[in-house]
Design an enzyme around this catalytic site. Structure first.
Site, mmCIF file in Angstrom:
data_model
loop_
_atom_site.group_PDB
_atom_site.id
_atom_site.type_symbol
_atom_site.label_atom_id
_atom_site.label_comp_id
_atom_site.label_asym_id
_atom_site.label_seq_id
_atom_site.Cartn_x
_atom_site.Cartn_y
_atom_site.Cartn_z
ATOM 1 N N ASP A 161 -46.157 118.794 -25.985
ATOM 2 C CA ASP A 161 -46.082 117.467 -26.577
ATOM 3 C C ASP A 161 -45.746 116.493 -25.445
ATOM 4 O O ASP A 161 -45.417 116.913 -24.328
ATOM 5 C CB ASP A 161 -45.008 117.483 -27.663
ATOM 6 C CG ASP A 161 -44.743 116.110 -28.232
ATOM 7 O OD1 ASP A 161 -45.705 115.444 -28.652
ATOM 8 O OD2 ASP A 161 -43.567 115.699 -28.256
ATOM 9 N N ASP A 163 -44.287 112.496 -25.857
ATOM 10 C CA ASP A 163 -43.111 111.664 -26.130
ATOM 11 C C ASP A 163 -41.973 112.509 -26.712
ATOM 12 O O ASP A 163 -42.175 113.229 -27.693
ATOM 13 C CB ASP A 163 -43.457 110.563 -27.133
ATOM 14 C CG ASP A 163 -44.560 109.648 -26.640
ATOM 15 O OD1 ASP A 163 -44.292 108.464 -26.446
ATOM 16 O OD2 ASP A 163 -45.697 110.133 -26.456
ATOM 17 N N ASP A 220 -40.594 118.713 -29.199
ATOM 18 C CA ASP A 220 -39.253 118.297 -29.601
ATOM 19 C C ASP A 220 -39.121 118.016 -31.083
ATOM 20 O O ASP A 220 -38.017 117.742 -31.559
ATOM 21 C CB ASP A 220 -38.867 117.011 -28.855
ATOM 22 C CG ASP A 220 -39.778 115.856 -29.268
ATOM 23 O OD1 ASP A 220 -41.009 115.968 -29.076
ATOM 24 O OD2 ASP A 220 -39.266 114.853 -29.792
#
Length: 228
Positions: free
Chosen positions: A10, A12, A176
């Site tokens: 991922d 951001d 995240d």
């Protein structure tokens, strides 16, 4: 976990902290519309499902957007203002998390294939990659609008596997938020969670990734043991 070839990251909240730029663009949009602005922590809690949902959450001031609260025209207009503002600010306050630059290069040099799958609109991704000197590290890069569906749908992850001719069981999804973990699980991949990013105030461990880390360096140490 063993014999992994492909690492899908991922963006951001995993590799970069882009919330300051996203918050600035969101508040610029809201001010242009004569609406209340929000502090950075509130906007951070709305990040992770792509720009459209971030905009809708900001317009209603809530993470839950009820059907009928906004017209398509209202959201379209606000989205255009947001994208213009973000294009002007994109990257100016965005930073890499600790050990990410060193870790990505170490994994690349070790022979892993790296890919990036983000829900951020693809138009903003190359500029940010270039700003960190990462443009040559990733064999595949997908944005939230590159395919008809985005994470937590597994389609972007499976698309990357097909493009690079790597099986899902040879792949790790790293992120995240629950969108990353659920996408990986839905694609039958091992998943690694990072606790420091953007996950709507929820502990990433609640979604049962294969392993969870509080920093990027420890994650890299584990990944280095997985190369055949």
């Amino acid at each position: 976990m063993q014999n992994k070839q492909l690492l899908i990251f991922d963006f951001d909240g995993t590799l970069i902290d882009s919330v300051p730029d996203l918050a600035d663009a969101t508040n610029t949009m809201l001010m242009q519309l004569g609406k209340p602005t929000y502090d950075i922590d509130t906007i951070k809690s709305w990040v992770g499902n792509g720009s459209r949902l971030l905009i809708e959450r900001a317009l209603v001031g809530n993470i839950e957007v009820e059907q009928g609260e906004l017209t398509i025209e209202e959201a379209d207009h606000a989205e255009q203002l947001f994208l213009e503002a973000y294009n002007n600010k994109s990257g100016s306050k965005t930073i890499a998390y600790p050990d990410v630059d060193k870790g990505l290069k170490k994994l690349h040099e070790a022979g892993f294939q790296l890919a990036l799958v983000t829900n951020k609109p693809i138009r903003f991704v190359p500029k940010i990659l270039q700003s960190f000197g990462w443009q040559d590290l990733f064999a595949e890069v997908l944005g939230g609008d590159s395919l008809p569906t985005k994470k937590p749908d597994p389609a972007p992850l499976l698309h990357v596997c097909n493009a690079l001719n790597v099986r899902p069981d040879e792949t790790v999804m790293i992120g995240d938020s629950k969108n990353d973990i659920l996408a990986g699980q839905n694609a039958n991949m091992d998943t690694l969670g990072l606790s420091y990013g953007y996950n709507y105030g929820q502990d990433i461990r609640e979604f049962k990734p294969t392993h969870t880390f509080d920093n990027f360096a420890d994650l890299v140490d584990l990944l280095m043991t997985l190369k055949p």
